[in-house]
Design an enzyme around this catalytic site. Structure first.
Site, mmCIF file in Angstrom:
data_model
loop_
_atom_site.group_PDB
_atom_site.id
_atom_site.type_symbol
_atom_site.label_atom_id
_atom_site.label_comp_id
_atom_site.label_asym_id
_atom_site.label_seq_id
_atom_site.Cartn_x
_atom_site.Cartn_y
_atom_site.Cartn_z
ATOM 1 N N ASP A 1 0.862 -1.182 0.000
ATOM 2 C CA ASP A 1 0.000 0.000 0.000
ATOM 3 C C ASP A 1 0.897 1.230 0.000
ATOM 4 O O ASP A 1 1.642 1.459 0.958
ATOM 5 C CB ASP A 1 -0.905 -0.017 1.234
ATOM 6 C CG ASP A 1 -1.997 1.040 1.178
ATOM 7 O OD1 ASP A 1 -2.134 1.696 0.126
ATOM 8 O OD2 ASP A 1 -2.700 1.217 2.187
ATOM 9 N N ASP B 1 -2.658 2.462 -6.328
ATOM 10 C CA ASP B 1 -1.636 2.560 -5.282
ATOM 11 C C ASP B 1 -1.588 1.364 -4.329
ATOM 12 O O ASP B 1 -0.954 1.447 -3.270
ATOM 13 C CB ASP B 1 -1.823 3.852 -4.482
ATOM 14 C CG ASP B 1 -3.150 3.922 -3.756
ATOM 15 O OD1 ASP B 1 -4.030 3.094 -4.045
ATOM 16 O OD2 ASP B 1 -3.304 4.811 -2.896
ATOM 17 N N GLU B 2 -2.239 0.263 -4.662
ATOM 18 C CA GLU B 2 -2.141 -0.915 -3.797
ATOM 19 C C GLU B 2 -2.322 -2.188 -4.612
ATOM 20 O O GLU B 2 -2.990 -2.200 -5.637
ATOM 21 C CB GLU B 2 -3.153 -0.859 -2.649
ATOM 22 C CG GLU B 2 -4.595 -0.938 -3.077
ATOM 23 C CD GLU B 2 -5.540 -1.150 -1.898
ATOM 24 O OE1 GLU B 2 -5.265 -2.017 -1.052
ATOM 25 O OE2 GLU B 2 -6.563 -0.441 -1.854
#
Length: 365
Positions: A18, A116-117
Site C-alpha cells: 500500500d 496505489d495498492e
C-alpha cells in the site's frame, strides 16, 4: 455444529503493498518545497465556491483530521494553511505503472486493487526467495530507490490478514502476521478495521455488543448467520483469520469509465459535448491500457440540483474506437429530457468488457 466447512490454507505467502499517501507523496517528491507542509489533493474551495472533495492528503494534513472523501471546504476550515493541488492523474498512472513493473520482478501473480495498492502471491516467486518478508523489504527498497516513494507492506498467509497488516504500521512499515499470531493480532483490532466490513455492518455489530475481533470470536456461527446471512459465515471466518481468496493476476474489470465534476456549471451544448468528447477519449486510453474492448456505452449526467440521469446503449459489436464512443455518448445526451439548470458532472463508461487484441484503429486525435 458448523453450517459451512472451515478450511484454512496457511501454506501461501501473500504480500499486500500500500503506497503511503500516494498522490500527495508524488507531488512532494516532485516539489520538495511541499515537504513538512499539509498537502491536500483536491480543488481549492476558495476557487470553486466551496465545492469539491478531498482525493487524498499527506500525513501532515491528516494531523488536522483531514481525510479522503471529506469536502474540500471542511478540509480548508480544519487547516486554512493547507496547500490544495488539483492533481495529475496521468502522472500518477505513470508512476503506478513503474511500481507494478517492480512487482513483476518478483512474481507474475499480482492483483492490483487500485493505482496505489496490490496483492502479490510470492509462494513460488521468480527469484526462489523463501522469505516473504525479505521480498517485501526488497520491494520497499526498490520503490524508494527507483521511484522515490515509500510504501507499507503486510505479509501473511492470506489476503485478509496481509491487508490488515499493511495498515498496521504506516508510513513505510512492514508487519508480519504468522498463523500462530493471527488470533492475537485480530483480537485487538476494532471491528471497523476489518477489511470488507462496511459501515452498516459495523453499526449492526456494535448494536450486538461487538466492538473488537475478540468480541467477534466469541459469537456463535449461527448467531452471525441469523443476523447477517451468508456474510455472517464470512465474519465467523474473519475472526479466526481464515480467508482462502486467491490472488487473481487476471482480475476482471467490469467497467472502465471517466467522469469529471465541474466547479463552473456547464450550460452550452458545445461545452457539454466537448467534455463528453474528452471523457470518451480518456475511456479509450484506459481501454487500450487494459487491453479491453467494450460493447455498452453509459452516459452519466448530474445537474446542479443533483438530479442524476444515466442512460446506456449496447452496440452490436465490441469496440474501443474513440469516434464511435464519442458519437454514441453524444447521441445519448441528445435523447435526454431538457433540464433548465447547469450540469455539475459528466461521465462516460464502457461496460460488457472483453479481452480481445484485435487490430482496431484508435482515433485519439
Amino acid at each position: 455444529m458448523l453450517i459451512f466447512p472451515l478450511i484454512n490454507d496457511t501454506s501461501r505467502k501473500i504480500i499486500h503493498i500500500d503506497m503511503d499517501a500516494f498522490f500527495a507523496a508524488v507531488e512532494e517528491r516532485d516539489n520538495p518545497a511541499l515537504k513538512g507542509k499539509p498537502v491536500v489533493i483536491g480543488k481549492d474551495p476558495r476557487e470553486t465556491g466551496g465545492r469539491g472533495v478531498v482525493s487524498t492528503c499527506n500525513y501532515e494534513a491528516r494531523k488536522y483530521g483531514i481525510h479522503s472523501a471529506m469536502s474540500s471546504k471542511e478540509a480548508y476550515e480544519r487547516c486554512p494553511k493547507a496547500i490544495f493541488i488539483s492533481g495529475n492523474y496521468e502522472k500518477y498512472r505513470t508512476v503506478g505503472d513503474q511500481i507494478r513493473r517492480i512487482f513483476k520482478r518478483y512474481t507474475d501473480v499480482v492483483e492490483p486493487m487500485s493505482i496505489d495498492e496490490a496483492y502479490l502471491d510470492v509462494t513460488d516467486n521468480k527469484l526462489g526467495i523463501k522469505s516473504a518478508v525479505k521480498i517485501a523489504k526488497l520491494i520497499q527498497h526498490d520503490i524508494w530507490k527507483e521511484v522515490g516513494l515509500t510504501c507499507s507492506a503486510g505479509v501473511s498467509y492470506n489476503k485478509f490478514l496481509a491487508k490488515l497488516a499493511s495498515d498496521f504500521e504506516k508510513p513505510h512499515g512492514l508487519t508480519l502476521v504468522l498463523k500462530e499470531d493471527a488470533l492475537c493480532f485480530l483480537a485487538k483490532l476494532p471491528i471497523e478495521k476489518f477489511h470488507g466490513v462496511g459501515k452498516k455492518s459495523v453499526e449492526k455489530l456494535h448494536d450486538m455488543g461487538i466492538y473488537t475481533g475478540q468480541d467477534l470470536l466469541a459469537v456463535p456461527e449461527m448467531t452471525l448467520i441469523d443476523h447477517f446471512g451468508r456474510f455472517g459465515f464470512d465474519l465467523y471466518r474473519k475472526a479466526r483469520g481464515i480467508s482462502n481468496s486467491p490472488v487473481k493476476s487476471d482480475r476482471i474489470r467490469k467497467s472502465i469509465g471517466s467522469e469529471r465534476t465541474y466547479a463552473k456549471l456547464l450550460y452550452q451544448e458545445t461545452d457539454i459535448k466537448a467534455e463528453i468528447s474528452k471523457n470518451a477519449k480518456r475511456v479509450v486510453a484506459l481501454l487500450q491500457d487494459h487491453k479491453k474492448l467494450g460493447k455498452t456505452i453509459v452516459l452519466k449526467v448530474r445537474y446542479a440540483d443533483f438530479i442524476t440521469l444515466t442512460k446506456r446503449v449496447t452496440l452490436p459489436e465490441l469496440t474501443r474506437d474513440a469516434a464511435q464512443i464519442e458519437q454514441v455518448a453524444e447521441s445519448i445526451f441528445d435523447t435526454l429530457p431538457e433540464h433548465t439548470v447547469g450540469i455539475r458532472l459528466l461521465g462516460v463508461t464502457m461496460t460488457n468488457l472483453e479481452d480481445k487484441m484485435a487490430d482496431i484503429a484508435l482515433d485519439l486525435s
